[in-house]
Write an enzyme that holds these catalytic residues in place. Structure first.
Site, short mmCIF file in Angstrom:
data_model
loop_
_atom_site.label_atom_id
_atom_site.label_comp_id
_atom_site.label_asym_id
_atom_site.label_seq_id
_atom_site.Cartn_x
_atom_site.Cartn_y
_atom_site.Cartn_z
N LYS A 22 75.33 33.76 66.90
CA LYS A 22 73.86 33.87 67.09
C LYS A 22 73.15 32.55 67.37
O LYS A 22 72.45 32.16 68.17
CB LYS A 22 73.08 34.32 65.83
CG LYS A 22 71.69 34.33 65.76
CD LYS A 22 71.24 34.83 64.37
CE LYS A 22 69.67 34.35 64.06
NZ LYS A 22 69.42 33.19 63.82
N ASP A 121 63.30 32.94 59.05
CA ASP A 121 63.44 33.19 57.84
C ASP A 121 62.52 32.40 56.72
O ASP A 121 62.01 31.30 56.92
CB ASP A 121 64.82 32.97 57.34
CG ASP A 121 65.89 33.81 58.09
OD1 ASP A 121 65.40 34.84 58.13
OD2 ASP A 121 66.79 33.43 58.47
N ASP A 319 74.36 28.56 56.02
CA ASP A 319 74.22 29.90 56.31
C ASP A 319 75.28 30.61 55.55
O ASP A 319 75.06 31.83 55.52
CB ASP A 319 74.56 30.11 58.05
CG ASP A 319 73.14 29.87 58.48
OD1 ASP A 319 71.93 29.51 57.81
OD2 ASP A 319 72.97 29.73 59.76
N MET A 341 69.90 22.23 51.41
CA MET A 341 68.76 22.13 52.56
C MET A 341 67.63 22.99 52.28
O MET A 341 66.70 22.55 52.85
CB MET A 341 69.67 22.56 53.66
CG MET A 341 70.83 21.47 54.04
SD MET A 341 71.59 21.91 55.61
CE MET A 341 72.96 20.45 55.67
#
Length: 435
Positions: A22, A121, A319, A341
């Site tokens: 992605k 997000d 992620d 982060m």
């Protein structure tokens, strides 16, 4: 709003193929704006965020043809730059964080661009300073209208320069690189991101005629060229999905083979999951995870608790922090999860605690996980997915839990994972999509 109903406690078995990456796709698709010539992209994931970006390119007048199951042909010969002024652009670009990466190509080729504050997000503050500071150093003039939340950039005279990025932002580096490839003179970017996605983008640009050296390092040198041509490019398998499948297999005691992983591009990801106790075997370019009734978290050499923290590449990607956390809940031993982060990314742990996990949320960035060693299974509950990665972490937890779980707001999961329910059901999961 759609939901997943999951009957947990089932062991999965079989082969699964990761989708195209992605995060790479969002950069690569924007790069087609740099040339009027045809560009063919293979292994494009069929997910909401990517499909929205393809629709946005169509709105700009880019000719888009789907030539295979995951292959697209793009031709940005007649780009309608006036689309930037429309309400449709504002609405669509604001709904997709990846839209920020059209700025570099538009500035390089057309000398101007504008952008509403992009969405994405809700995982904490995600500043855009790196993008705009880089553009300014190349000679762009930038303004922000707080009234309508629009960024406006005039880049009619981009010139190469030396710059030290304020942070090694992947999207920020990608944007500045795409702007610099058509700027006059030489650009040197220090503290550049060097993730595989960025390496892929730079290699693609070089095949189009750009002159970029230092690929894979944090020091990039770009000699500006007058124009770029067409090319063909294949997107990497998604490392986040691969890590998710590794964690899922370990947590559900499943025997799974993840096919065609490009292991050479996974960096430290397999190592981190091994430290969490998950066994795996490399078979060519496949990763085989055997069924494990238990797995034990390593300690540091001095016996202290293992700390897993995110970092810029080649460190552990942020992620996958949600996946590492949920995997630790059923391990033997304890771990400190330090998400540096994003200050809101750990707030989904309250759902895991409701499921029976033993987690102490120390602060917005740190959580201590006391593993249950699969002696006390998690229990199924109703929950809501707050973002893409937390959503899949909750799905993995539900697959390992006793009873039925319901996850609402699965549009968040669909933004980043292609037909995840269908592919996992093929392995023996029981996931039902409901409206």
């Amino acid at each position: 709003m759609a939901s997943f109903e999951i009957i947990g406690g089932k062991r999965l078995k079989g082969d699964i193929y990761p989708q195209g990456a992605k995060n790479e796709a969002l950069q690569i698709l924007c790069a087609v704006l740099l040339t009027p010539e045809p560009v063919t992209i293979h292994n494009v994931p069929d997910i909401i965020d990517v499909n929205k970006l393809i629709e946005l390119l169509k709105d700009f007048g880019v000719k888009v043809e789907k030539t295979g199951e995951s292959t697209y042909l793009f031709e940005a010969k007649n780009v309608n730059i006036a689309f930037l002024e429309t309400d449709s652009f504002k609405k669509k670009a604001a709904a997709l964080r990846g839209s920020i990466m059209i700025l570099g190509p538009l500035l390089a080729r057309f000398g101007k661009a504008k952008m509403p504050k992009p969405g994405g997000d809700k995982i904490g503050r995600r500043r855009l300073d790196t993008h705009f500071l880089g553009f300014e150093q190349l000679g762009a003039k930038f303004s922000y209208d707080s009234g309508d939340s629009f960024y406006q950039i005039d880049a009619s005279n981009l010139k190469g320069c030396y710059m030290l990025l304020d942070e090694a932002s992947v999207t920020g580096t990608a944007n500045v690189v795409m702007a610099a490839v058509l700027a006059k003179g030489k650009t040197t970017i220090y503290n550049a991101a060097c993730e595989p996605y960025l390496q892929q983008l730079c290699s693609m640009l070089n095949r189009m005629g750009a002159k970029i050296s230092g690929i894979g390092s944090n020091l990039l040198t770009i000699e500006g060229v007058d124009s770029l041509g067409g090319t063909a490019h294949t997107i990497l398998p998604d490392m986040i999905e691969i890590g998710s499948f590794i964690g899922m297999a370990g947590m559900t005691s499943s025997e799974v083979t993840i096919k065609n992983c490009r292991i050479d591009m996974l960096g430290i990801i397999p190592t981190i999951f091994r430290r969490l106790g998950i066994k795996m075997e490399f078979r060519g370019d496949d990763i085989h995870i055997p069924s494990q009734d238990s797995y034990e978290i390593e300690t540091f050499i001095d016996g202290s608790i293992l700390t897993i923290s995110d970092a810029i590449w080649p460190g552990f990607t942020p992620d996958l922090m949600s996946i590492a956390l949920v995997v630790a809940t059923q391990a033997k031993g304890s771990a400190l999860i330090h998400q540096k982060m994003f200050e809101s990314r750990l707030f989904f742990v309250d759902k895991l605690i409701d499921m029976g996990a033993q987690i102490i949320l120390c602060d917005p960035h740190r959580a201590t996980v006391i593993g249950l060693n699969k002696q006390i299974p998690l229990r199924g509950i109703q929950m809501t997915s707050p973002d893409i990665r937390a959503g899949v972490a909750l799905l993995i937890a539900a697959l390992s839990a006793n009873g039925k779980s319901t996850i609402h707001n699965i549009e968040q999961i669909d933004r980043g994972y292609q037909n995840i329910d269908t592919r996992l059901n093929a392995l023996g999961a029981e996931i039902r999509r409901i409206s």
